[in-house]
Scaffold this active site. Structure first.
Site, mmCIF file in Angstrom:
data_model
loop_
_atom_site.group_PDB
_atom_site.id
_atom_site.type_symbol
_atom_site.label_atom_id
_atom_site.label_comp_id
_atom_site.label_asym_id
_atom_site.label_seq_id
_atom_site.Cartn_x
_atom_site.Cartn_y
_atom_site.Cartn_z
ATOM 1 N N CYS C 93 0.812 -1.214 0.000
ATOM 2 C CA CYS C 93 0.000 0.000 0.000
ATOM 3 C C CYS C 93 0.848 1.268 0.000
ATOM 4 C CB CYS C 93 -0.936 0.001 1.195
ATOM 5 S SG CYS C 93 -1.774 -1.575 1.388
ATOM 6 N N HIS C 368 -9.131 3.680 -1.106
ATOM 7 C CA HIS C 368 -7.782 3.146 -0.940
ATOM 8 C C HIS C 368 -7.437 2.196 -2.090
ATOM 9 C CE1 HIS C 368 -4.113 1.898 0.809
ATOM 10 N NE2 HIS C 368 -4.536 1.057 1.709
#
Ligand SMILES: [Zn+2]
Ligand SMILES: [Zn+2]
Lengths: 422, 145, 422, 145
Positions: C93, C368
């Protein structure tokens, strides 16, 4: 765009690799640790692992082959280098070279003095069909793979075009394999350390042992034309036109030029680096050269201030025999077409030729753990330039200037780098 | 169609309607296949769909025994290989495609320059992940005339 | 290691993003093109795409979600930027932040003047189980995933430890979600542009329409305690403690400091960058902070020559509510434990608080798209620092110094960057 | 055993023999679980295998409803969740593991510090790719006593 220079010089001070081959029981981080240990041992004046400031790792397929993403940080962890920044790079078969180039840039920026960079690949966890598919995801999935293309297929399409445009023959390509096997046969770290003749003789001996008809090949070309022993993979490319499937890891130690002598008296300086991207095969103006190779080479030559004639030896991307033919013309060593296609057959690219190419045996024999291969290439020039290549050391030549040329996928990424021993 | 985005999804949908559509730059006229959202000729984003006549010729090719799953699941293998190649369509651009109706048993008989015409087949998709691989869609192919 | 400086200053001169959300029919390159177009429009004095010299793209899962490796080069191709070097980076991420950091380093090295960097992720092609598994490959497959761990599970284990060590409550975590929804509700580009109250009212209205029993929630906390509407994902984390699953792309334009004013009168200068790696959760000395965050922050603070008190606002990694709690103590804004855990509930991290955190709505509301999120964070500080954040503009504060904090996986990579408007 | 490399494959093989093995640094004595080829205490490569007594305690944990395939295929789901956590073994190091024998229906009843003992179960593997996912192996788990 004017000529570019790096803000700070960078040198290669060490090289390490794991075994290259089929390595059951070893995953990516295991192999990386093996390469790292080997690298530490290679540093003449010693390396304190605490001095390593960043780790760049190329990897193409661990996402699928090993269900492990972001492999760099696990390599860093297992080499006990946490918390240094760890960056995983996927540029297909050029991943390690892109990782190394970013390590070079990191030092040139002033941010780091000592960087570990390389790559790792674990390719033998799936059956060949699965591996073929994972490799193909490096091409354009949407517009090439859906058309049925595999990697051998894409290079085969370039070979067909080369044959059509220049009259290149399958035998020209076979000569590349023969030459690279001649080099790989004397490379103790090669996955396939045999000449084609040795392989022929092994097959004949095995047939004899089993009481089967013994193939009557006399020349290497006889063997390479045998549809049973050298089957077609993607016409016109046969098995021996293709590199093997390989597990392995390799890495280099990059250091700032001004501290290089702290690590070794004979560092190899990186004087030129180039990287370019290319389109899908169908979207290129040519099928008989790789435009990104020419662009990356131009960048590297300009930065280093040298030309093709100055390069003593080169490790070039020979995932398929046709790739080497295109590489040696794209890099300016030979003229496109007949001159490049016949260079191997005429001995020009042999160890004792005018331009030794792939003295390591190339990806063809040394093995092609795709994410790691670019680091392996630097290993060979590192050893040749330091006179450490043993039986492979090129004769009658001071290898003070060398090149690596690493192609990602079928030319969608190319990295060319030039090294100097001062 | 004029409001369809210039994506592979749109192209697939149009293939499903047996339409071979490319994109065309409204500024410089360049036709692109595969379709593209930005013109490679002049960087324009002023793009439209345009239908092709489906005629082309073989630029280069290969014959493959071990293909991706999408081909294996159609029955192609070492004993039943297929031809993939690059086709240049009459309107200019080139695309990768399976080429049918050629002599795959004797690739040396397949000639660069052979005229071909567009056709459509339905198959599974390209992935190691069954959820993705099992999604069927219509593919563009070309046939030697 | 002494303090590091970049060899050359770098600024952010533009920002672009695709939609963030569930985007059927758009693949990675489609979304990247949307982000690139948006970026070009964002450059005040215009950007000629021909001036872009390299493209760094973060991506975590295209290998599995889209069967496409090496996505950067296809993004470059579709944005018509071939043949510039294109590098695909997977640091889970934190991929976009690592990509951007390498773009910064590339300019600092002198090799480039103008770099495109960002990320892209297509996450909605698989059912939730598949997406959960692909995400989990960012953790330690061998030693965490085999233990049954998923990403929510790893952060939940940190939450359990935080509750055990500091008496942190589920309500402390819920307050983080409420605060971020308050910000996201007025962010036109957020995937979930609603306050919790608005979501409650929507659910009540829907029940009313369908003639079903109308939930009798009065406060947001009532709603967040409802096991049916806010189910447990990994105890003690519930659905609203978790960010959504998002498709999207975002990118920034990085330029050398000395030419920044050619692009805009208000560039945002990158004055500090830090990156660190961390081990698997079980191999860390602490479960209530992320060591790599502290190390990366220290590097960034030292390079920028500022401290936590100087930072006006920060976009921090809030993939889960507990992540924001740990981030604001790891970055030095609040004391570890109670002080950090109650900051949201006490309004300290609200837009009008002493230290506004995630004014964008955070990953929680903005969305996200894992490989792109770090670029999205820079987008928010870019807009806030230039006074372009509209209804979200923090009041009574000149946002001349800001931070982004992007965590890869559960802290195996952290990138912290500091930006200054001069 | 002395010649087994310090890898996950070796650890799995030893689990298959119901042996919980860690590595130990011969230079500084640090015990590592998961096993490691390089000591995190002193960087030594002078490593040996050492058997653990299988006793430990819960350091932290969670209860998961939607797990990876390797858990789904064992019947775990939202209605049948499982506990994963971090266990510290008596010899010092910590490892991630499934924790059995705890009250997954009431996670607030599961206590940090609860003693646990090692056990072994057999399951499929962790991957979206069936060829990999279907490979079964022995896993270490811990059980609350
Ligand atoms: Zn145009
Ligand atoms: Zn030790």
């Amino acid at each position: 765009m004017s000529k570019r220079k790096l803000g700070r010089g960078v040198a290669v001070a060490g090289y390490g690799m794991s075994k290259f081959g089929v390595l059951p029981g070893l995953d990516c981080r295991d192999m990386f640790v093996d390469a790292f240990k080997d690298l530490v041992n290679s540093v003449d004046k010693g390396l304190d692992p605490k001095d390593v400031e960043a780790n760049y790792v190329g990897c193409c397929g661990a996402w699928n082959w090993e269900a492990q993403a972001g492999i760099a940080k696990w390599c860093t962890d297992w080499a006990n280098l946490v918390p240094i920044p760890s960056t995983t790079i996927d540029n297909a078969c050029a991943s390690a070279s892109v990782a190394i180039r970013n390590g070079i840039i990191g030092i040139a920026s002033g941010l780091y003095d000592v960087v570990l960079a390389g790559g790792v690949e674990k390719m033998t966890t799936l059956p060949t069909e699965g591996t073929t598919l994972v490799l193909a995801t490096g091409a354009d999935k949407t517009w090439e793979c859906y058309a049925g293309y595999t990697f051998p297929g894409l290079y085969a399409t370039m070979a067909t075009a080369h044959m059509n445009e220049y009259g290149t023959t399958p035998e020209d390509l076979m000569a590349v394999a023969i030459k690279n096997h001649n080099n790989g046969a004397i490379n103790p770290v090669a996955q396939m350390p045999n000449t084609i003749t040795q392989i022929m003789e092994q097959r004949q001996a095995r047939a004899r042992e089993k009481g089967k008809p013994v193939p009557g090949w006399v020349t290497e070309m006889d063997f390479l034309h045998d549809d049973q022993y050298n089957p077609m993979v993607a016409w016109p490319l046969r098995l021996f036109d293709c590199c093997p499937i390989t597990d392995g890891a390799a890495c280099v130690l990059l250091v700032a030029e001004d501290i290089a002598k702290n690590f070794t008296d004979t560092p190899i300086y990186v004087t030129g680096t180039g990287q370019a991207s290319g389109r899908a095969l169908h979207s290129r103006d040519t099928l008989t050269s790789i435009p990104a190779s020419q662009i990356a080479a131009k960048q590297a030559y300009e930065m280093a201030g040298v030309g093709p004639a100055d390069i003593k030896i080169a490790e070039v991307h020979d995932c398929f025999t046709i790739a080497e033919v295109m590489a040696i013309s794209d890099l300016g060593f030979f003229k496109p077409g007949k001159d490049a296609a016949t260079a191997a057959a005429e001995g020009k690219t042999a160890r004792d030729g005018i331009k030794p190419i792939n003295t390591s045996g190339g990806l063809k024999c040394k093995g092609h753990p795709v994410g790691a291969s670019g680091a392996g290439m630097i290993g060979e020039v590192f050893h040749q330039m330091r006179g450490e290549a043993g039986a492979r050391q090129v004769p009658n030549m001071d290898v003070n200037l060398a090149m690596t040329h690493n192609v990602g996928a079928h030319g969608t990424t190319v990295v060319v780098q030039i090294y100097e021993r001062r | 169609m004029s409001d369809m985005p210039f994506t592979a999804t749109s192209f697939d949908k149009l293939c499903g309607e047996k339409k071979l559509m490319a994109t065309r730059c409204k500024d410089c006229g360049k036709v692109e296949l595969p379709p593209r959202p930005i013109c490679t000729g002049c960087n324009s984003q002023n793009i439209e769909w345009t239908e092709l006549n489906g005629k082309g010729k073989i630029v280069s090719f290969t014959v493959i025994g071990v293909g991706p799953w999408t081909m294996i699941s159609e029955g192609y293998d070492r004993n039943n290989p297929y031809c993939s190649g690059i086709v240049e369509v009459e309107e200019g651009p080139r695309i990768s495609t399976q080429i049918m109706g050629v002599d795959v048993a004797n690739p040396e008989n397949i000639k660069v320059g052979t005229p071909v015409t567009a056709d459509f087949v339905e198959r599974g998709s390209f992935s190691l992940v069954p959820e993705v691989a099992n999604v069927r869609k219509t593919y563009l192919v070309f046939k030697a005339s």
